[in-house]
Write an enzyme that holds these catalytic residues in place. Structure first.
Site, PDB file in Angstrom:
ATOM      1  N   GLY A  53       0.770  -1.240   0.000  1.00 51.94           N
ATOM      2  CA  GLY A  53       0.000   0.000   0.000  1.00 51.94           C
ATOM      3  C   GLY A  53       0.802   1.292   0.000  1.00 51.94           C
ATOM      4  O   GLY A  53       0.347   2.311  -0.493  1.00 51.94           O
TER       5      GLY A  53
ATOM      6  N   GLU B 190       4.108   4.457   5.434  1.00 50.55           N
ATOM      7  CA  GLU B 190       2.944   3.569   5.367  1.00 50.55           C
ATOM      8  C   GLU B 190       1.765   4.331   4.768  1.00 50.55           C
ATOM      9  O   GLU B 190       1.670   5.555   4.920  1.00 50.55           O
ATOM     10  CB  GLU B 190       2.680   3.110   6.820  1.00 50.55           C
ATOM     11  CG  GLU B 190       1.526   2.230   7.105  1.00 50.55           C
ATOM     12  CD  GLU B 190       1.486   0.905   6.389  1.00 50.55           C
ATOM     13  OE1 GLU B 190       1.578   0.909   5.154  1.00 50.55           O
ATOM     14  OE2 GLU B 190       1.280  -0.123   7.059  1.00 50.55           O
ATOM     15  N   ASP B 191       0.894   3.625   4.082  1.00 56.10           N
ATOM     16  CA  ASP B 191      -0.278   4.288   3.510  1.00 56.10           C
ATOM     17  C   ASP B 191      -1.252   4.726   4.595  1.00 56.10           C
ATOM     18  O   ASP B 191      -1.696   5.861   4.637  1.00 56.10           O
ATOM     19  CB  ASP B 191      -0.977   3.367   2.492  1.00 56.10           C
ATOM     20  CG  ASP B 191      -1.228   1.959   3.027  1.00 56.10           C
ATOM     21  OD1 ASP B 191      -0.835   1.647   4.165  1.00 56.10           O
ATOM     22  OD2 ASP B 191      -1.825   1.145   2.288  1.00 56.10           O
TER      23      ASP B 191
ATOM     24  N   ASP C 114      -4.236   1.887  11.035  1.00 60.17           N
ATOM     25  CA  ASP C 114      -5.590   1.517  11.446  1.00 60.17           C
ATOM     26  C   ASP C 114      -5.504   1.004  12.889  1.00 60.17           C
ATOM     27  O   ASP C 114      -5.500   1.790  13.827  1.00 60.17           O
ATOM     28  CB  ASP C 114      -6.062   0.462  10.437  1.00 60.17           C
ATOM     29  CG  ASP C 114      -7.494   0.033  10.601  1.00 60.17           C
ATOM     30  OD1 ASP C 114      -8.366   0.906  10.606  1.00 60.17           O
ATOM     31  OD2 ASP C 114      -7.747  -1.179  10.718  1.00 60.17           O
TER      32      ASP C 114
ATOM     33  N   LYS D  39      -6.615   6.384  10.995  1.00 59.02           N
ATOM     34  CA  LYS D  39      -7.982   6.223  11.506  1.00 59.02           C
ATOM     35  C   LYS D  39      -7.877   6.098  13.024  1.00 59.02           C
ATOM     36  O   LYS D  39      -7.800   4.982  13.548  1.00 59.02           O
ATOM     37  CB  LYS D  39      -8.600   4.925  10.970  1.00 59.02           C
ATOM     38  CG  LYS D  39      -8.981   4.917   9.515  1.00 59.02           C
ATOM     39  CD  LYS D  39      -9.692   3.601   9.204  1.00 59.02           C
ATOM     40  CE  LYS D  39      -9.654   3.261   7.757  1.00 59.02           C
ATOM     41  NZ  LYS D  39     -10.070   1.868   7.477  1.00 59.02           N
TER      42      LYS D  39
ATOM     43  N   PHE E 168     -13.710   2.342   5.074  1.00 60.78           N
ATOM     44  CA  PHE E 168     -12.667   1.629   4.335  1.00 60.78           C
ATOM     45  C   PHE E 168     -12.377   2.398   3.048  1.00 60.78           C
ATOM     46  O   PHE E 168     -13.279   2.683   2.269  1.00 60.78           O
ATOM     47  CB  PHE E 168     -13.078   0.189   4.025  1.00 60.78           C
ATOM     48  CG  PHE E 168     -11.889  -0.660   3.673  1.00 60.78           C
ATOM     49  CD1 PHE E 168     -11.078  -1.182   4.666  1.00 60.78           C
ATOM     50  CD2 PHE E 168     -11.555  -0.895   2.349  1.00 60.78           C
ATOM     51  CE1 PHE E 168      -9.954  -1.929   4.346  1.00 60.78           C
ATOM     52  CE2 PHE E 168     -10.428  -1.646   2.020  1.00 60.78           C
ATOM     53  CZ  PHE E 168      -9.635  -2.165   3.029  1.00 60.78           C
ATOM     54  N   VAL E 169     -11.103   2.760   2.859  1.00 61.17           N
ATOM     55  CA  VAL E 169     -10.756   3.591   1.704  1.00 61.17           C
ATOM     56  C   VAL E 169      -9.888   2.816   0.713  1.00 61.17           C
ATOM     57  O   VAL E 169      -9.186   1.872   1.080  1.00 61.17           O
ATOM     58  CB  VAL E 169     -10.021   4.884   2.139  1.00 61.17           C
ATOM     59  CG1 VAL E 169     -10.959   5.808   2.893  1.00 61.17           C
ATOM     60  CG2 VAL E 169      -8.780   4.570   2.965  1.00 61.17           C
TER      61      VAL E 169
ATOM     62  N   ASP F  12      -5.783  -0.824  -1.491  1.00 61.37           N
ATOM     63  CA  ASP F  12      -6.602  -1.789  -2.217  1.00 61.37           C
ATOM     64  C   ASP F  12      -7.770  -2.295  -1.388  1.00 61.37           C
ATOM     65  O   ASP F  12      -7.771  -2.222  -0.157  1.00 61.37           O
ATOM     66  CB  ASP F  12      -5.765  -3.010  -2.591  1.00 61.37           C
ATOM     67  CG  ASP F  12      -5.427  -3.865  -1.355  1.00 61.37           C
ATOM     68  OD1 ASP F  12      -4.881  -3.317  -0.378  1.00 61.37           O
ATOM     69  OD2 ASP F  12      -5.725  -5.070  -1.362  1.00 61.37           O
TER      70      ASP F  12
ATOM     71  N   ARG G 171      -6.114  -0.039  -6.571  1.00 56.69           N
ATOM     72  CA  ARG G 171      -4.926   0.692  -6.105  1.00 56.69           C
ATOM     73  C   ARG G 171      -4.604   1.885  -6.999  1.00 56.69           C
ATOM     74  O   ARG G 171      -3.969   2.839  -6.565  1.00 56.69           O
ATOM     75  CB  ARG G 171      -3.691  -0.220  -6.095  1.00 56.69           C
ATOM     76  CG  ARG G 171      -3.708  -1.295  -5.030  1.00 56.69           C
ATOM     77  CD  ARG G 171      -2.339  -1.981  -4.978  1.00 56.69           C
ATOM     78  NE  ARG G 171      -2.389  -3.248  -4.267  1.00 56.69           N
ATOM     79  CZ  ARG G 171      -2.259  -3.386  -2.945  1.00 56.69           C
ATOM     80  NH1 ARG G 171      -2.094  -2.328  -2.186  1.00 56.69           N
ATOM     81  NH2 ARG G 171      -2.303  -4.580  -2.392  1.00 56.69           N
TER      82      ARG G 171
END
Ligand code: IMP
Ligand code: MG
Length: 180
Positions: free
Chosen positions: A45, A100-101, A104, A132, A153-154, A160, A166
């Protein structure tokens, strides 16, 4: 499945992403000037964010990657982090910035941070494009956060759902009916 059938709305546009990355890059360049930096991207990601971030830095950095999986095909962390690809560089004595993307639960990043510290990295900091906060299970400091987002959820901009979507330029909210 067609893109417009899965995406509910654009949460953060490509332009907003680039503007925020420019600010973060300026701060990171300042903080690490003359210190040496090893940037570690978390695959899969985090690659798009890393590519845009390093191009906006005004300092030279070394780049390496790890690949981890904790989600499988679902939308919740399994709680177990599998290291699928390790660093090819020795991080001992280095200043490491994990890229990191999205953070969570925090499980992935706390696992990676502990791993690099165990290998005697000098410092380990984290940047995540998205956070988040309401879903955090492990309290882990993220020094450079792009955007705090609600519990949705994105997908897109590298992120993805079951390996799809993606390539979207914007960060988009996935329709709940796609995964519920
Ligand atoms: P954590 O270990 O629960 O913090 O999970 C972090 C990883 O889960 C991220 O690197 C993403 O790959 C994935 N992830 C968490 N939330 C989302 C999301 O909303 N969309 C896509 N991937 C996500
Ligand atoms: Mg990730």
């Amino acid at each position: 499945m067609k893109t417009h059938d899965c995406v509910q709305s654009v949460l953060i546009s490509a332009q907003e992403i680039q503007q925020r990355i420019a600010e973060l890059a300026q701060q990171i360049s300042q903080d690490y000037r003359n210190k040496g930096l090893l940037v570690v991207g978390v695959l899969k990601g985090g690659w798009m964010y890393l590519a845009d971030l390093v191009r906006q830095l005004s300092i030279d950095v070394e780049v390496d990657f790890v690949s981890v999986s904790s989600y499988g095909r679902g939308t919740k962390s399994s709680g177990k982090v599998n290291l699928l690809r390790d660093l090819t560089t020795d991080c001992g004595g280095r200043n490491v910035l994990i890229v990191e993307d999205i953070i969570d639960s925090g499980i992935t990043l706390s696992h990676l941070k502990d791993l690099f510290l165990k290998r005697y990295a000098n410092t380990v900091e984290i940047t995540a494009l998205l956070s988040k906060p309401s879903r955090r299970k492990i309290d882990i400091p993220v020094k450079y956060v792009g955007f705090e987002i609600p519990d949705e959820f994105v997908v897109g901009y590298g992120m993805d759902y079951a390996e799809n979507l993606r390539g979207l330029q914007d960060v988009c909210v996935l329709k709940r009916e796609v995964y519920e």
